[in-house]
Write a protein that holds these residues in place. Structure first.
Motif, PDB file in Angstrom:
ATOM      1  N   VAL A  42      35.402  41.809  43.622  1.00  0.00           N
ATOM      2  CA  VAL A  42      36.230  40.611  43.213  1.00  0.00           C
ATOM      3  C   VAL A  42      37.329  40.849  43.908  1.00  0.00           C
ATOM      4  O   VAL A  42      38.180  41.717  44.625  1.00  0.00           O
ATOM      5  CB  VAL A  42      36.665  40.161  41.921  1.00  0.00           C
ATOM      6  CG1 VAL A  42      37.581  39.270  41.702  1.00  0.00           C
ATOM      7  CG2 VAL A  42      35.019  40.417  41.065  1.00  0.00           C
ATOM      8  N   LEU A  43      37.311  40.282  45.247  1.00  0.00           N
ATOM      9  CA  LEU A  43      39.015  40.111  45.953  1.00  0.00           C
ATOM     10  C   LEU A  43      40.037  38.307  45.775  1.00  0.00           C
ATOM     11  O   LEU A  43      39.585  37.891  45.457  1.00  0.00           O
ATOM     12  CB  LEU A  43      38.704  39.605  47.560  1.00  0.00           C
ATOM     13  CG  LEU A  43      37.172  40.353  48.567  1.00  0.00           C
ATOM     14  CD1 LEU A  43      36.940  39.736  49.638  1.00  0.00           C
ATOM     15  CD2 LEU A  43      37.551  41.982  48.220  1.00  0.00           C
ATOM     16  N   ALA A  44      40.850  39.359  45.545  1.00  0.00           N
ATOM     17  CA  ALA A  44      41.993  37.720  44.951  1.00  0.00           C
ATOM     18  C   ALA A  44      43.778  38.206  45.895  1.00  0.00           C
ATOM     19  O   ALA A  44      43.388  39.356  45.980  1.00  0.00           O
ATOM     20  CB  ALA A  44      42.087  37.966  43.161  1.00  0.00           C
ATOM     21  N   SER A  45      44.405  37.434  46.189  1.00  0.00           N
ATOM     22  CA  SER A  45      45.402  37.515  46.532  1.00  0.00           C
ATOM     23  C   SER A  45      46.807  36.871  46.126  1.00  0.00           C
ATOM     24  O   SER A  45      46.535  36.213  45.235  1.00  0.00           O
ATOM     25  CB  SER A  45      45.451  36.604  48.403  1.00  0.00           C
ATOM     26  OG  SER A  45      44.536  37.751  48.800  1.00  0.00           O
ATOM     27  N   ALA A  46      48.197  37.611  46.150  1.00  0.00           N
ATOM     28  CA  ALA A  46      48.776  37.015  45.525  1.00  0.00           C
ATOM     29  C   ALA A  46      50.001  37.104  46.431  1.00  0.00           C
ATOM     30  O   ALA A  46      50.232  38.017  47.408  1.00  0.00           O
ATOM     31  CB  ALA A  46      49.466  37.927  44.594  1.00  0.00           C
ATOM     32  N   VAL A  82      45.842  46.776  44.126  1.00  0.00           N
ATOM     33  CA  VAL A  82      45.373  47.357  43.317  1.00  0.00           C
ATOM     34  C   VAL A  82      44.071  48.052  43.646  1.00  0.00           C
ATOM     35  O   VAL A  82      43.288  45.972  43.665  1.00  0.00           O
ATOM     36  CB  VAL A  82      45.938  46.670  42.416  1.00  0.00           C
ATOM     37  CG1 VAL A  82      45.645  47.394  41.263  1.00  0.00           C
ATOM     38  CG2 VAL A  82      47.669  46.934  41.843  1.00  0.00           C
ATOM     39  N   LEU A  83      43.343  48.496  43.070  1.00  0.00           N
ATOM     40  CA  LEU A  83      41.459  48.159  42.832  1.00  0.00           C
ATOM     41  C   LEU A  83      41.127  48.794  41.492  1.00  0.00           C
ATOM     42  O   LEU A  83      42.028  49.731  41.285  1.00  0.00           O
ATOM     43  CB  LEU A  83      40.873  49.913  43.775  1.00  0.00           C
ATOM     44  CG  LEU A  83      39.978  49.865  43.454  1.00  0.00           C
ATOM     45  CD1 LEU A  83      39.564  50.024  45.895  1.00  0.00           C
ATOM     46  CD2 LEU A  83      39.387  50.984  42.976  1.00  0.00           C
ATOM     47  N   LEU A  84      41.182  48.024  40.871  1.00  0.00           N
ATOM     48  CA  LEU A  84      39.540  47.789  39.377  1.00  0.00           C
ATOM     49  C   LEU A  84      38.719  48.708  39.613  1.00  0.00           C
ATOM     50  O   LEU A  84      38.104  47.788  40.341  1.00  0.00           O
ATOM     51  CB  LEU A  84      40.526  47.310  38.759  1.00  0.00           C
ATOM     52  CG  LEU A  84      42.022  46.861  38.698  1.00  0.00           C
ATOM     53  CD1 LEU A  84      41.874  44.991  37.652  1.00  0.00           C
ATOM     54  CD2 LEU A  84      42.669  47.935  37.255  1.00  0.00           C
ATOM     55  N   VAL A  90      33.991  46.146  41.572  1.00  0.00           N
ATOM     56  CA  VAL A  90      35.541  46.419  42.307  1.00  0.00           C
ATOM     57  C   VAL A  90      36.226  45.522  42.113  1.00  0.00           C
ATOM     58  O   VAL A  90      36.125  44.848  43.494  1.00  0.00           O
ATOM     59  CB  VAL A  90      35.038  47.891  43.690  1.00  0.00           C
ATOM     60  CG1 VAL A  90      36.447  48.204  43.316  1.00  0.00           C
ATOM     61  CG2 VAL A  90      34.395  48.920  42.604  1.00  0.00           C
ATOM     62  N   VAL A  91      37.134  45.526  41.872  1.00  0.00           N
ATOM     63  CA  VAL A  91      37.902  44.398  41.766  1.00  0.00           C
ATOM     64  C   VAL A  91      39.338  44.690  42.901  1.00  0.00           C
ATOM     65  O   VAL A  91      40.391  45.360  42.358  1.00  0.00           O
ATOM     66  CB  VAL A  91      39.130  43.898  40.609  1.00  0.00           C
ATOM     67  CG1 VAL A  91      40.003  43.023  41.164  1.00  0.00           C
ATOM     68  CG2 VAL A  91      38.001  43.215  39.062  1.00  0.00           C
ATOM     69  N   HIS A  92      39.768  43.958  43.913  1.00  0.00           N
ATOM     70  CA  HIS A  92      40.998  44.299  44.652  1.00  0.00           C
ATOM     71  C   HIS A  92      41.727  43.173  44.173  1.00  0.00           C
ATOM     72  O   HIS A  92      41.634  42.169  44.918  1.00  0.00           O
ATOM     73  CB  HIS A  92      39.961  44.503  45.868  1.00  0.00           C
ATOM     74  CG  HIS A  92      39.248  45.261  46.388  1.00  0.00           C
ATOM     75  ND1 HIS A  92      39.532  46.508  46.472  1.00  0.00           N
ATOM     76  CD2 HIS A  92      37.576  44.945  46.107  1.00  0.00           C
ATOM     77  CE1 HIS A  92      38.229  47.419  47.399  1.00  0.00           C
ATOM     78  NE2 HIS A  92      37.719  46.456  46.785  1.00  0.00           N
TER      79      HIS A  92
END
Length: 166
Positions: A42-46, A82-84, A90-92
């Motif tokens: 899962v890729l997300a930005s902020a 941050v990697l969870l 795996v969430v990035h």
């Protein structure tokens, strides 16, 4: 072999949690055919570190409510990337600058994506579309783009607010 049903559901929960905290460019990549250690990214930005941390906190909290806990967390102190690690998912969560620089979508472009549409887009009341708006169909999305955001129609002459016409 594609991602398991459980991995897909976990990825969709994580993606929605990220979107609910105003993450941008949320995407899910099915890496199950390329990696033996996980099924999906899962890729997300902020735009800033504080927002990265807020997204990470929300993803962890939402998945904990469903009995899913991370086995590893990396990058939390810097909050730039941050990697969870939830084993199957795996969430990035990346600062926008890191997202552009590392371009994980480009690195995994040969992998299929798992469709994700934010069910609570800004301005949308809980449980559905805003009054007077139609639900986007597959025809409303640019197939050449990695961004699943529906295309917006260009206003015709006279359709713009305050326009008086020709």
């Amino acid at each position: 072999m594609t991602a398991s049903t459980e991995a897909r559901e976990t990825a969709l929960l994580a993606a929605q949690a990220a979107a609910d905290k105003l993450a941008t460019n949320v995407a899910i990549v099915d890496v199950s055919e390329r990696l033996a250690i996980t099924d999906a990214f899962v890729l997300a930005s902020a735009p800033n570190e504080r927002q990265v941390q807020a997204i990470v906190d929300e993803v962890e909290e939402r998945l904990r409510e469903h009995g899913v806990k991370p086995v590893r967390r990396e990058g939390v102190a810097e909050a730039r990337w941050v990697l969870l690690d939830f084993v199957d998912v795996v969430v990035h969560v990346q600062h926008a600058e890191e997202r552009a620089y590392y371009a994980l979508e480009r690195l995994w472009k040969d992998c299929p994506t798992i469709p994700f549409v934010d069910r609570a887009a800004p301005g949308t009341p809980p449980g559905g579309a805003a009054p007077g708006t139609a639900t986007p169909s597959a025809d409303d999305v640019d197939p050449a783009s990695a961004d699943p955001t529906p295309l917006r129609a260009e206003p015709a002459d006279g359709d713009e607010p305050g326009a008086t016409g020709p």
